[in-house]
Design a protein around this motif. Sequence first.
Motif, PDB file in Angstrom:
ATOM      1  N   VAL A  37       3.848   1.043  -7.071  1.00  0.00           N
ATOM      2  CA  VAL A  37       3.029  -0.139  -7.350  1.00  0.00           C
ATOM      3  C   VAL A  37       1.709   0.331  -7.948  1.00  0.00           C
ATOM      4  CG1 VAL A  37       1.711  -2.033  -6.302  1.00  0.00           C
ATOM      5  CG2 VAL A  37       4.089  -1.656  -5.626  1.00  0.00           C
TER       6      VAL A  37
ATOM      7  N   ALA B 112      -0.699  -1.973  -9.164  1.00  0.00           N
ATOM      8  CA  ALA B 112      -1.682  -2.938  -8.664  1.00  0.00           C
ATOM      9  C   ALA B 112      -0.941  -4.170  -8.179  1.00  0.00           C
ATOM     10  CB  ALA B 112      -2.678  -3.308  -9.756  1.00  0.00           C
TER      11      ALA B 112
ATOM     12  N   HIS C 241       2.230   1.775  -3.330  1.00  0.00           N
ATOM     13  CA  HIS C 241       1.156   2.258  -4.203  1.00  0.00           C
ATOM     14  C   HIS C 241       0.954   3.762  -4.001  1.00  0.00           C
ATOM     15  CE1 HIS C 241      -2.530   2.313  -6.492  1.00  0.00           C
ATOM     16  NE2 HIS C 241      -3.144   2.877  -5.463  1.00  0.00           N
TER      17      HIS C 241
ATOM     18  N   ARG D 299       0.840  -1.216   0.000  1.00  0.00           N
ATOM     19  CA  ARG D 299       0.000   0.000   0.000  1.00  0.00           C
ATOM     20  C   ARG D 299       0.870   1.259   0.000  1.00  0.00           C
ATOM     21  NH1 ARG D 299      -3.155  -2.937   3.932  1.00  0.00           N
ATOM     22  NH2 ARG D 299      -4.951  -3.807   2.849  1.00  0.00           N
TER      23      ARG D 299
END
Length: 95
Positions: free
Chosen positions: A38, A40, A33, A30
């Motif tokens: 990231v 996904a 992300h 997370r």
Amino acid sequence: MNLFAVEYVYDQARTADIDALRPQHLEFLRQLHEDGRVVAAGRWQDAATPGALLLVHGQDHDDVLHLLDGDPFHRAHLVVRRTARPWQPAVGSLG
């Protein structure tokens, strides 16, 4: 930055360890992300090979794997194989 498809294959004999570390693993992903690295990530939904697919931005293969070295799953040796391959969608976009 380039986009890479990273496949993780998990140690099938250590499912209890995987379950115990999953919250830290997901928090790590997370954060990547939120940092824009990231795109996904998610585990395979079939039982053929336990593992996951991650779409990761990086300069090159080594950059991507170095970034993922901090993953709690990797540090605990729960990932028995990691592959990173440059990938570009031919149809659609990932924004």
